[in-house]
Design an enzyme around this catalytic site. Sequence first.
Site, mmCIF file in Angstrom:
data_model
loop_
_atom_site.group_PDB
_atom_site.id
_atom_site.type_symbol
_atom_site.label_atom_id
_atom_site.label_comp_id
_atom_site.label_asym_id
_atom_site.label_seq_id
_atom_site.Cartn_x
_atom_site.Cartn_y
_atom_site.Cartn_z
ATOM 1 C CG ASP A 200 -10.527 9.152 -1.750
ATOM 2 O OD1 ASP A 200 -11.267 8.904 -2.713
ATOM 3 O OD2 ASP A 200 -9.536 8.462 -1.449
ATOM 4 C CG ASP B 18 -5.070 5.913 -3.359
ATOM 5 O OD1 ASP B 18 -5.433 5.294 -4.381
ATOM 6 O OD2 ASP B 18 -5.772 6.001 -2.332
ATOM 7 C CE1 TYR C 254 -3.133 3.029 0.727
ATOM 8 C CE2 TYR C 254 -2.808 2.724 3.083
ATOM 9 C CZ TYR C 254 -3.369 3.423 2.040
ATOM 10 O OH TYR C 254 -4.153 4.509 2.293
ATOM 11 N NE ARG D 68 -10.326 6.548 -4.542
ATOM 12 C CZ ARG D 68 -9.057 6.164 -4.272
ATOM 13 N NH1 ARG D 68 -8.403 5.393 -5.115
ATOM 14 N NH2 ARG D 68 -8.465 6.569 -3.165
ATOM 15 C CG ASN E 86 -1.809 6.862 0.930
ATOM 16 O OD1 ASN E 86 -2.700 6.845 0.098
ATOM 17 N ND2 ASN E 86 -1.976 6.407 2.166
HETATM 18 N N1 HPN Z 1 -7.257 6.896 0.066
HETATM 19 C C1 HPN Z 1 -7.479 7.748 0.999
HETATM 20 O O1 HPN Z 1 -8.347 8.552 0.829
HETATM 21 C C2 HPN Z 1 -6.711 7.705 2.247
HETATM 22 C C3 HPN Z 1 -5.330 8.098 1.967
HETATM 23 C C4 HPN Z 1 -4.807 9.098 2.881
HETATM 24 C C5 HPN Z 1 -4.608 10.364 2.206
HETATM 25 C C6 HPN Z 1 -3.914 11.334 3.045
HETATM 26 C C7 HPN Z 1 -4.009 12.737 2.534
#
Ligand code: HPN
Length: 149
Positions: free
Chosen positions: A101, A132, A53, A99, A55
């Site tokens: 979020d 992401d 995972y 997306r 970010n």
């Molecule tokens: N995918 C999400 O929305 C959670 C990832 C954290 C993002 C932090 C800014």
Amino acid sequence: MTQSIQRPQWADASSEAARAHGADEALVLEFMDALSSNDADRLIAYFADDTMYHNMPLPAAYGRDAVHATLAGLFTVMSIDKVDTFYIASRDGVVFTERVDLLTALPTGKSFELPVTGILHIRDGKITGWRDYFDLRSFEEAVDFALGG
Ligand code: HPN
């Protein structure tokens, strides 16, 4: 209270590209809905053992335990209130999402609608990778809280 996201003008909800086609995309949309549980124990069930995972502006987590710890850590400082996936497409187990979020920084109580491009790898119904891409600074400035340290 049901949270809502202001869809960008370019997001066409009537497009077929907003709906899941096939099991991998359906799993990803289910997972996106589950994110707003903010429950790392529930979410980790979607991941394979050999998963990752990332970010992208933050350090990556490799392995199921590290992914669980990352999710649990995030949920101590922020909540995911809603995920709106405008477009989804896939090929050979790689699922692409565009997306917004809706996130809230718990220390400040401020929320922000964060545009995200996310790529998930699916194997045998489990997530083997989740990346992401987003603008961390826009989130941090909007909610007056630094995730990046
Ligand atoms: N995918 C999400 O929305 C959670 C990832 C954290 C993002 C932090 C800014």
